[in-house]
Write an enzyme that holds these catalytic residues in place. Structure first.
Site, PDB file in Angstrom:
ATOM      1  N   ASP A  41     -10.042  -5.796  -3.750  1.00  0.00           N
ATOM      2  CA  ASP A  41      -9.530  -4.553  -2.057  1.00  0.00           C
ATOM      3  C   ASP A  41     -11.135  -3.395  -2.542  1.00  0.00           C
ATOM      4  O   ASP A  41     -10.671  -2.492  -3.531  1.00  0.00           O
ATOM      5  CB  ASP A  41      -8.578  -4.608  -2.863  1.00  0.00           C
ATOM      6  CG  ASP A  41      -7.096  -3.333  -2.171  1.00  0.00           C
ATOM      7  OD1 ASP A  41      -7.641  -2.639  -1.415  1.00  0.00           O
ATOM      8  OD2 ASP A  41      -5.848  -3.189  -2.104  1.00  0.00           O
ATOM      9  N   HIS A 101      -7.507  -5.959   0.736  1.00  0.00           N
ATOM     10  CA  HIS A 101      -6.417  -5.124   0.975  1.00  0.00           C
ATOM     11  C   HIS A 101      -5.550  -5.948   2.193  1.00  0.00           C
ATOM     12  O   HIS A 101      -4.315  -4.288   3.109  1.00  0.00           O
ATOM     13  CB  HIS A 101      -6.534  -3.581   0.948  1.00  0.00           C
ATOM     14  CG  HIS A 101      -6.091  -2.664   1.377  1.00  0.00           C
ATOM     15  ND1 HIS A 101      -4.836  -2.190   0.314  1.00  0.00           N
ATOM     16  CD2 HIS A 101      -4.944  -1.988   2.286  1.00  0.00           C
ATOM     17  CE1 HIS A 101      -3.753  -1.493  -0.020  1.00  0.00           C
ATOM     18  NE2 HIS A 101      -4.423  -1.009   0.919  1.00  0.00           N
ATOM     19  N   SER A 112       0.722  -0.987  -0.036  1.00  0.00           N
ATOM     20  CA  SER A 112       0.365  -0.085  -0.057  1.00  0.00           C
ATOM     21  C   SER A 112       0.922   1.031   0.298  1.00  0.00           C
ATOM     22  O   SER A 112       1.116   1.384  -1.141  1.00  0.00           O
ATOM     23  CB  SER A 112      -0.908  -0.075   1.377  1.00  0.00           C
ATOM     24  OG  SER A 112      -2.258   0.711   0.911  1.00  0.00           O
TER      25      SER A 112
END
Length: 278
Positions: free
Chosen positions: A224, A257, A148
């Site tokens: 995600d 995620h 991320s």
């Protein structure tokens, strides 16, 4: 540099250290996994960069990386995601996506952030120097990866330091922070209003500008929640395609995620790096 914990893990050592950072102006922690091979020789090393709200410990406890690092004989260094401590400025509203835990791996130029938020220099200069002095690692065989915000950091640091990192990979990276709300908030505060300064920390902008791209692997889950608004993987794919750069960028059906996603494909990422580091 003070060792604050040391435990046996897959015949290697999972350790945590504290040190005073001159670059960041505060005390910092980082974690390191030393594979069993480090008892006999200096080993190649991977630098892991974590995402928003994380510390150095999230990866250590959730990613399941140690068994694969031990298999391939690779050390993993996991720094924190921002400066920490009393007097370090934070988001005035206490939001998760800016300030503490959200350093975005850049050098801030705007007050009050510029005094402490210099994570780029910390990771490129100060921390590697400290690690090389005290730990049995070979920094000439170094790769970088992250998740991320940390995926953004891994990509930009690799792209900005040609030849320094033999390989780079990322899970669900923020590939074009100049084009998403997370990046726009962070960059406007850390770097000011000049978007040309923002592009210095934008992976897609760097690729479009001709940056040398090391061997690259990216995994992105299709479930995600941040994919469309924040992560924009297709923008990276298009940038690589325009320059005919071969890279392993994959969508993983049904994955989100979380660290469950990261743990699922961790073995593939460490094996990917191993072929370039060994």
């Amino acid at each position: 540099m003070e060792r604050v914990s040391d435990v046996l893990c897959f015949s290697g050592r999972q350790q945590r250290y504290q040190h005073r950072s001159a670059v960041l102006g505060c005390d910092m922690h980082f974690s390191v996994f030393l594979p069993p091979q480090a008892e006999q020789e200096n080993v190649p090393v991977l630098l892991w960069l974590s995402g928003l709200t994380c510390t150095d410990e999230n990866f250590v406890t959730k990613a399941g990386a140690q068994q694969y690092a031990a298999l391939h004989g690779i050390a993993i260094i996991a720094p924190d995601t921002s400066p920490r401590g009393e007097g370090i400025p934070d988001d005035p509203e206490g939001a998760y996506d800016f300030g503490l835990g959200a350093g975005f791996y850049l050098n801030a130029t705007q007050a009050p952030w510029s005094k402490n938020y210099r994570m780029y220099d910390y990771l490129v200069e100060e921390l590697p120097g400290l690690v090389a002095q005290h730990l049995p690692v070979d920094l000439s065989r170094c790769g970088i990866f992250g998740h991320s915000m940390g995926g953004h950091g891994a990509l930009t640091i690799a792209l900005k330091n040609a030849g320094r990192f033999k390989s780079v990979s990322a899970f669900a990276p923020i590939v074009a922070p100049t084009q998403c709300p997370w990046g726009e908030k962070a960059f406007s505060n850390y770097l000011g209003d000049n978007r040309m300064e923002w592009e210095k920390y934008d992976s897609v902008a760097l690729i479009n500008g001709g940056a040398v791209v090391p061997p690259l692997k990216v995994d992105q889950g299709t479930a995600d929640n941040f994919l469309e608004e924040q992560l924009k993987t297709d923008v990276l794919i298009n940038a690589l395609s325009k320059r005919a750069i071969a890279a392993d960028v994959q969508y993983r059906a049904g994955y989100d995620h979380s660290y469950f996603f990261i743990a699922t494909f961790m073995s593939e990422h460490i094996a990917f790096h191993a072929q370039y580091l060994k």
